[in-house]
Design an enzyme around this catalytic site. Structure first.
Site, PDB file in Angstrom:
ATOM      1  N   GLU A  81       0.788  -1.229   0.000  1.00 26.26           N
ATOM      2  CA  GLU A  81       0.000   0.000   0.000  1.00 26.26           C
ATOM      3  C   GLU A  81       0.824   1.285   0.000  1.00 26.26           C
ATOM      4  O   GLU A  81       0.432   2.264  -0.631  1.00 26.26           O
ATOM      5  CB  GLU A  81      -0.942   0.020   1.220  1.00 26.26           C
ATOM      6  CG  GLU A  81      -2.027  -1.046   1.193  1.00 26.26           C
ATOM      7  CD  GLU A  81      -3.050  -0.822   0.093  1.00 26.26           C
ATOM      8  OE1 GLU A  81      -3.057   0.268  -0.510  1.00 26.26           O
ATOM      9  OE2 GLU A  81      -3.849  -1.741  -0.169  1.00 26.26           O
TER      10      GLU A  81
ATOM     11  N   SER B 261     -39.144 -16.667 -23.682  1.00 21.24           N
ATOM     12  CA  SER B 261     -40.606 -16.752 -23.840  1.00 21.24           C
ATOM     13  C   SER B 261     -41.378 -16.661 -22.536  1.00 21.24           C
ATOM     14  O   SER B 261     -42.618 -16.577 -22.567  1.00 21.24           O
ATOM     15  CB  SER B 261     -40.973 -18.053 -24.562  1.00 21.24           C
ATOM     16  OG  SER B 261     -40.530 -18.007 -25.908  1.00 21.24           O
TER      17      SER B 261
END
Length: 578
Positions: A83, A347
């Site tokens: 980091e 459908s």
């Protein structure tokens, strides 16, 4: 020279005033840092099944507050390696890091690296929202400078490690270590530390419970970063990466359901009181649904290249969800395919088209041609259906004839009318504004479709799906906040479309769903290249929605809505109490 000096002085004064005013604009709504540093927690939530048995507990998890001396050295070392490698040198902002990130992003043509320091991340996590804006970045920088002036570097590391969110409701490395590995943070192995410090980038997506593979990959990335800084050797990094493995998550029949119920609790029950929620889940039905879904996927589903499925069992009158299977195995994937996956409905969308036609004056006995049709460059096919000429609408729906559905759409007022009916029943869309909508080319979730069919089953009342039947907080009874059903269809139209859908099961494309002695109605659905197969139907007061397919949308082997999904509907309906 005097004039230049005077202008320079005036520019400096006015520039300073402008800068000060600008900083005041950015700072006027800054939170009070001293208050935000105090630990907060979400209330705990206890979920009970419909019969009172415990389903799950959740809430913010906080472990022990630890000092750096209490933690393995490799934990903060791993954090800084991935980091902020210049954490000990900068003053909260890192101009060198910003320039390096800008250069990497410029040369790569994309945002490949960020320039935020660990202190800036801490400021954002403690005080600010995740909003991406210039205002938030300036406030983040101001708060980072405040933090650096108030605390030592070691204290900042301790605050970060004890407060950072690491997914799964866990705040801080001790809670996360206990949650993911079953050990306190004091006893973390090197590879476990690497996994944990890799989570802040995307804790909800990368944590070991949500995505073990992604968590392992991120942990390996952290180990490589440690090797790059010289904290460990490359051989150590490779060996530790090989050790990454996560214990299996305890099986929970209620996993997907519990996640869905917990999703909006903060908005529905504001405050800090602990909650006890009696849910609508029937544990017996849930266990039966998951067992039958797995049996189908492991047997005929595997032979037909079906990798996943989802099922919802819902009370038609109220929208109460009795069972929810969001996939094949919650322990392997907690992604809820019943709620979060949006796919083409095929459908199973056609009942909304036919409802629009009924509302425009047509009847189940009205006739429509099933002959081939071409609209521009589009010619919908009918599969194995052989044209018969003019058909009653009931027969056209029962056999899911595509060309007939397109003609019915035109007589019903077009795509906007069909979309309006679907939205009225609870589907969010999006829907295409052309004739392809008749074949279900929009998007919908299984939960939405099942609730929409409930309105047909119950006589025309729209229901909003819910999973909470009763709520208590600190011994006080709270309203569950469920939305009451509301009329969206005329009773006669609902009865007519229900009769047409009964024909689907009795003599049409959904015959495999029929259970002797239990009248049922429903509709099959299949999308192009057999990527999705649906059956949604109802019997008595229960609606059952089923989807089968693959997460990557690869085709199945001739799996249509009238085959495996209808068969699964049959098996689940057989297992429900009469």
């Amino acid at each position: 020279m005097r004039r230049i000096a005077a202008w320079a002085l005036m520019g400096t004064v006015w520039g300073g005033l402008a800068l000060g005013a600008l900083l005041l604009v950015f700072a006027w709504d800054l939170p009070r840092p001293e208050e935000a540093l105090e630990t907060t927690r979400r209330p705990s939530v206890t979920l009970e099944a419909a019969d009172g048995r415990l389903l799950s507990t959740s809430g913010d998890l906080y472990g022990d507050t630890l000092r750096l001396r209490d933690l393995p050295v490799h934990l903060p070392t791993a954090l800084l390696a991935i980091e902020d490698r210049r954490f000990r040198q900068h003053f909260g902002l890192d101009p060198i890091g910003l320039m390096r990130a800008a250069w990497v992003n410029l040369t790569s043509g994309r945002v490949a690296q960020g320039g935020s320091t660990l202190t800036q991340q801490l400021a954002k996590n403690l005080f600010l929202t995740p909003e991406r804006s210039l205002r938030r970045k300036v406030q983040e920088a101001m708060l980072a400078l405040w933090l650096e002036s108030r605390f030592t570097k070691d204290q900042l590391l301790e605050i970060y490690l004890n407060r950072v969110y690491l997914g799964g409701g866990a705040y801080g490395v001790d809670a996360a270590a206990r949650l993911y590995f079953g050990v306190p943070a004091r006893r973390l192995a090197l590879w476990q530390s690497a996994v944990l410090v890799g989570l802040p980038r995307a804790p909800s997506r990368l944590n070991p419970r949500a995505n073990p593979q992604a968590a392992a990959q991120r942990g390996a990335e952290v180990l490589r970063a440690m090797a790059a800084t010289g904290a460990i050797t490359e051989a150590q990094a490779a060996a530790e990466a090989e050790r990454i493995a996560f214990p299996p998550r305890p099986s929970r029949d209620s996993g997907w359901f519990a996640d869905w119920v917990n999703d909006d609790l903060a908005a529905r029950f504001p405050g800090s009181a602990d909650l006890t929620l009696r849910t609508t889940m029937d544990l017996r039905v849930q266990a039966m649904v998951e067992a039958r879904l797995e049996a189908l996927l492991a047997g005929p589903g595997a032979a037909a290249d079906v990798g996943q499925g989802a099922v919802i069992v819902m009370d038609a009158a109220t929208g109460a969800v009795r069972a929810m299977a969001g996939g094949r195995d919650y322990r392997r994937s907690s992604f809820n395919r019943a709620v979060s996956a949006r796919r083409q409905p095929g459908s199973v969308f056609k009942p909304f088209v036919y409802l629009a036609a009924l509302e425009h004056g047509l009847h189940p006995e009205s006739t429509v041609s099933d002959a081939p049709i071409t609209l521009g460059r589009w010619s919908p096919g009918n599969g194995n259906w052989r044209p018969r000429g003019d058909l009653p609408l009931e027969e056209a729906l029962a056999h899911s004839v595509n060309t007939a559905a397109v003609r019915v759409l035109a007589r019903a007022g077009g795509a906007r009318e069909a979309a309006a009916v679907a939205r009225r029943l609870g589907l969010a869309g999006p829907f295409p504004n052309d004739a392809t909508i008749a074949l279900g080319t929009g998007e919908a979730s299984l939960l939405e479709l099942t609730a929409a069919y409930a309105a047909i089953a119950n006589g025309g009342m729209r229901v909003v799906p819910h999973g909470i039947a009763a709520a208590r907080a600190d011994r006080r009874v709270l309203p569950p906040g469920n939305v009451a059903p509301s009329r969206v269809l005329a009773a006669g139209d609902a009865q007519a479309i229900r009769r047409m859908m009964e024909a689907v099961v009795s003599r049409g494309s959904g015959r495999a769903a029929a259970v002797p002695g239990r009248p049922a109605a429903g509709k099959t659905g299949t999308t192009q290249d057999f990527r999705d197969a649906w059956f949604i139907g109802f019997s008595g007061g229960t609606v059952i929605g089923i989807w089968l397919g693959n997460d990557d949308a690869t085709p199945m082997e001739d799996v249509r809505g009238g085959t495996l999904p209808a068969r699964l509907f049959h098996e689940i309906l057989e297992g429900l109490p009469r």
